[in-house]
Design an enzyme around this catalytic site. Structure first.
Site, mmCIF file in Angstrom:
data_model
loop_
_atom_site.group_PDB
_atom_site.id
_atom_site.type_symbol
_atom_site.label_atom_id
_atom_site.label_comp_id
_atom_site.label_asym_id
_atom_site.label_seq_id
_atom_site.Cartn_x
_atom_site.Cartn_y
_atom_site.Cartn_z
ATOM 1 N N ARG A 43 0.704 -1.090 -0.122
ATOM 2 C CA ARG A 43 0.613 -0.122 0.106
ATOM 3 C C ARG A 43 0.918 1.159 0.389
ATOM 4 O O ARG A 43 0.861 2.777 -0.414
ATOM 5 C CB ARG A 43 -0.695 -0.065 1.201
ATOM 6 C CG ARG A 43 -2.228 -0.906 1.385
ATOM 7 C CD ARG A 43 -3.429 -0.028 0.102
ATOM 8 N NE ARG A 43 -4.246 -1.484 0.555
ATOM 9 C CZ ARG A 43 -4.609 -1.943 1.336
ATOM 10 N NH1 ARG A 43 -5.073 -0.839 2.316
ATOM 11 N NH2 ARG A 43 -6.333 -2.597 1.520
ATOM 12 N N ASP A 152 -16.095 11.224 6.738
ATOM 13 C CA ASP A 152 -14.980 9.852 6.137
ATOM 14 C C ASP A 152 -13.549 10.793 6.514
ATOM 15 O O ASP A 152 -13.452 12.323 6.220
ATOM 16 C CB ASP A 152 -14.762 9.616 4.601
ATOM 17 C CG ASP A 152 -14.188 9.094 5.124
ATOM 18 O OD1 ASP A 152 -15.240 7.085 4.615
ATOM 19 O OD2 ASP A 152 -12.733 8.151 5.149
#
Length: 280
Positions: A43, A152
């Protein structure tokens, strides 16, 4: 030990992984088990590549500086996924429409305040689905004090969610009737939400494990597939904070693999496998 990744293009040591674990927990409450060591490399190596770093050590030094604050957010976001779809876990929306919204319609039409919260909205499919549910039960909802907070931790996905724009191929979960009623073509094979429904959601960036600049309580909170990233202590602390933000009789919706273990402390009653109601 120089690298824990055979053939790694950037130097990545066990100490680097421990530093990432510490940062993820400190910044967002994310608990990374040792089994995620390879995932962390895959990632974050993209971020290193983009910024021109050849070692995780140098990259992590950078994100801890004032100049690296924006990159810190990208690091956290890279460690979480944003898999979602319209009307995902459909039973939640069926419950919302059948058991919750009819009562809220009465509240709103008598001059009351109605608030809903999508607490990890990702790219927006969840809150826009909630908005469509509201409109299906209360077609004149934008005329009343009914609002839907969508938050978020990732500012990029919040911006995308706020645009209300999606490839037509990703709107299969929306009925043809609702697509016609609430969306319009906007070129490049995309559809976007348009009309009165756009008055319902408000999109904000929010870290669930930091302070919440939020006033008032909510009739329903969707917080799904979030606590899977947290350890037990962080998870239960979040459930308590969310329960405190529910009005009496309000509902909390969680992910299909999640459960609230401390229902008594949270004053919550489980009414379905992933649906909880706060004591009246």
């Amino acid at each position: 030990m120089k690298s824990v990744m055979p053939g790694a293009e950037a130097e990545y040591t066990d100490n680097d992984f421990q530093r990432v674990r510490g940062i993820a927990f400190e910044e967002a409450g994310i608990s990374l088990p040792v089994s995620k060591k390879t995932l962390v490399y895959s990632r974050l190596s993209r971020r290193l590549r983009e910024l021109g770093y050849h070692s995780f050590h140098a990259y992590l030094d950078f994100v801890k500086t004032p100049a690296g604050q924006a990159e810190m957010e990208k690091l956290i976001c890279a460690l979480t996924t944003n898999v979602t779809s319209f009307f995902r876990e459909k039973k939640h929306f069926e419950h919302l429409e059948a058991e919750v919204l009819p009562h809220l319609a009465c509240t709103a039409r008598s001059g009351g305040r109605v608030r809903l919260w999508s607490a990890a909205c990702s790219t927006g499919q969840e809150p826009w689905s909630m908005a469509m549910s509201v409109m299906s039960v209360i077609p004149d909802a934008p005329s009343y004090d009914i609002r839907l907070l969508a938050t978020d931790i990732n500012s990029e996905v919040v911006e995308q969610a706020a645009s209300g724009t999606y490839p037509a191929s990703e709107t299969d979960g929306i009925s043809a009737e609702n697509r016609k009623k609430y969306m319009e073509p906007c070129g490049d094979g995309k559809l976007r939400f348009a009309g009165p429904i756009c008055k319902l959601p408000a999109f904000r960036v929010l870290n669930l494990n930091a302070d919440w600049p939020i006033k008032g309580t909510f009739s329903a909170i969707f917080c799904r597939n979030v606590v899977i990233y947290f350890d037990d202590e962080t998870r239960e602390k979040l459930w308590r904070r969310l329960a405190d933000r529910l009005e009496p009789g309000g509902f909390l919706y969680v992910g299909h693999s999640e459960r609230v273990a401390t229902t008594i402390q949270c004053r919550l009653e489980q009414v379905a496998p992933t649906i909880y109601r706060k004591d009246s």
